[in-house]
Scaffold this motif. Structure first.
Motif, PDB file in Angstrom:
ATOM      1  N   THR A   1      32.788  53.355  45.294  1.00  0.00           N
ATOM      2  CA  THR A   1      33.249  53.497  46.675  1.00  0.00           C
ATOM      3  C   THR A   1      33.498  52.142  47.330  1.00  0.00           C
ATOM      4  N   SER A   2      32.837  51.106  46.839  1.00  0.00           N
ATOM      5  CA  SER A   2      33.035  49.761  47.377  1.00  0.00           C
ATOM      6  C   SER A   2      34.448  49.255  47.122  1.00  0.00           C
ATOM      7  N   VAL A   3      35.055  49.700  46.028  1.00  0.00           N
ATOM      8  CA  VAL A   3      36.381  49.176  45.664  1.00  0.00           C
ATOM      9  C   VAL A   3      37.424  49.495  46.738  1.00  0.00           C
ATOM     10  N   PRO A   4      37.683  50.774  47.063  1.00  0.00           N
ATOM     11  CA  PRO A   4      38.719  51.019  48.074  1.00  0.00           C
ATOM     12  C   PRO A   4      38.321  50.530  49.466  1.00  0.00           C
ATOM     13  N   LEU A   5      37.033  50.583  49.782  1.00  0.00           N
ATOM     14  CA  LEU A   5      36.608  50.127  51.110  1.00  0.00           C
ATOM     15  C   LEU A   5      36.881  48.635  51.292  1.00  0.00           C
ATOM     16  N   ASN A   6      36.518  47.828  50.300  1.00  0.00           N
ATOM     17  CA  ASN A   6      36.768  46.382  50.399  1.00  0.00           C
ATOM     18  C   ASN A   6      38.237  46.046  50.254  1.00  0.00           C
ATOM     19  N   LEU A   7      38.942  46.789  49.416  1.00  0.00           N
ATOM     20  CA  LEU A   7      40.377  46.569  49.258  1.00  0.00           C
ATOM     21  C   LEU A   7      41.096  46.791  50.585  1.00  0.00           C
ATOM     22  N   HIS A   8      40.771  47.888  51.231  1.00  0.00           N
ATOM     23  CA  HIS A   8      41.423  48.212  52.501  1.00  0.00           C
ATOM     24  C   HIS A   8      41.022  47.221  53.588  1.00  0.00           C
ATOM     25  N   GLU A   9      39.745  46.846  53.618  1.00  0.00           N
ATOM     26  CA  GLU A   9      39.311  45.855  54.599  1.00  0.00           C
ATOM     27  C   GLU A   9      40.029  44.530  54.375  1.00  0.00           C
ATOM     28  N   GLY A  10      40.175  44.131  53.120  1.00  0.00           N
ATOM     29  CA  GLY A  10      40.878  42.892  52.810  1.00  0.00           C
ATOM     30  C   GLY A  10      42.328  42.919  53.230  1.00  0.00           C
ATOM     31  N   ALA A  11      42.945  44.075  53.122  1.00  0.00           N
ATOM     32  CA  ALA A  11      44.358  44.202  53.490  1.00  0.00           C
ATOM     33  C   ALA A  11      44.576  43.952  54.979  1.00  0.00           C
ATOM     34  N   TYR A  12      43.535  44.123  55.768  1.00  0.00           N
ATOM     35  CA  TYR A  12      43.647  43.929  57.214  1.00  0.00           C
ATOM     36  C   TYR A  12      42.848  42.725  57.704  1.00  0.00           C
ATOM     37  N   SER A  13      42.484  41.851  56.770  1.00  0.00           N
ATOM     38  CA  SER A  13      41.785  40.612  57.110  1.00  0.00           C
ATOM     39  C   SER A  13      42.752  39.446  56.943  1.00  0.00           C
ATOM     40  N   GLN A  14      42.264  38.261  57.264  1.00  0.00           N
ATOM     41  CA  GLN A  14      43.098  37.068  57.124  1.00  0.00           C
ATOM     42  C   GLN A  14      42.305  35.961  56.445  1.00  0.00           C
ATOM     43  N   GLY A  15      43.045  35.051  55.834  1.00  0.00           N
ATOM     44  CA  GLY A  15      42.454  33.842  55.267  1.00  0.00           C
ATOM     45  C   GLY A  15      41.356  34.112  54.256  1.00  0.00           C
ATOM     46  N   ARG A  16      40.252  33.397  54.424  1.00  0.00           N
ATOM     47  CA  ARG A  16      39.159  33.514  53.453  1.00  0.00           C
ATOM     48  C   ARG A  16      38.520  34.891  53.461  1.00  0.00           C
ATOM     49  N   ASN A  17      38.520  35.568  54.613  1.00  0.00           N
ATOM     50  CA  ASN A  17      37.953  36.919  54.666  1.00  0.00           C
ATOM     51  C   ASN A  17      38.748  37.883  53.789  1.00  0.00           C
TER      52      ASN A  17
END
Length: 106
Positions: A38-54
Motif C-alpha cells: 500500500t505504501s507504493v501507490p500512496l508515495n507515488l501519488h504523493e510524489g507526483a504532487y510534490s516538488q524538488g527533493r520531496n
C-alpha cells in the motif's frame, strides 16, 4: 497523474489473495507485505504532487517499498506459505521498480 499509478493499483488487486493466503500462516509477514504494497501507490501519488527533493524522496520510498514487496513474496515462497508466485506479477513489480528508478534519476 503518473501512468504507472494504475499499475500499482492493479498490483494491489493481484496481491490481495496472496496476502490473505500468507496471513493464514504468518500474520506478521502478511502485514509487512500489505504495508509495503500500500505504501507504493500512496508515495507515488504523493510524489507526483510534490516538488524538488520531496518529490524524489517519495519516489525513493515507493521504489523501496516495491522492492520490499518482492522480498516478502520471495520469503513467502521460500517458507512454503505460497506456491510459486506468478511470473507476470514479478515482471510487473520489476517494471514498477525500473520506472521508479528512472523517476528518481530525473
Amino acid at each position: 497523474m503518473l501512468r504507472i499509478y494504475s499499475v500499482t493499483i492493479e498490483l494491489l488487486r493481484r496481491l490481495r489473495p496472496i496476502i490473505e493466503k500468507i496471513g493464514g500462516k504468518d500474520a506478521n509477514l502478511a502485514d509487512q507485505l500489505r504495508r509495503a504494497a500500500t505504501s507504493v501507490p500512496l508515495n507515488l501519488h504523493e510524489g507526483a504532487y510534490s516538488q524538488g527533493r520531496n518529490e524524489r524522496a517519495r519516489w525513493h520510498t515507493a521504489m523501496g517499498s516495491a522492492a520490499e514487496v518482492r522480498a516478502c513474496l520471495d520469503v513467502a515462497e521460500a517458507l512454503g506459505y505460497v506456491d510459486r508466485v506468478d511470473e507476470e506479477l514479478r515482471n510487473k513489480l520489476d517494471h514498477l521498480v525500473g520506472t521508479l528508478h528512472r523517476l528518481t534519476r530525473r
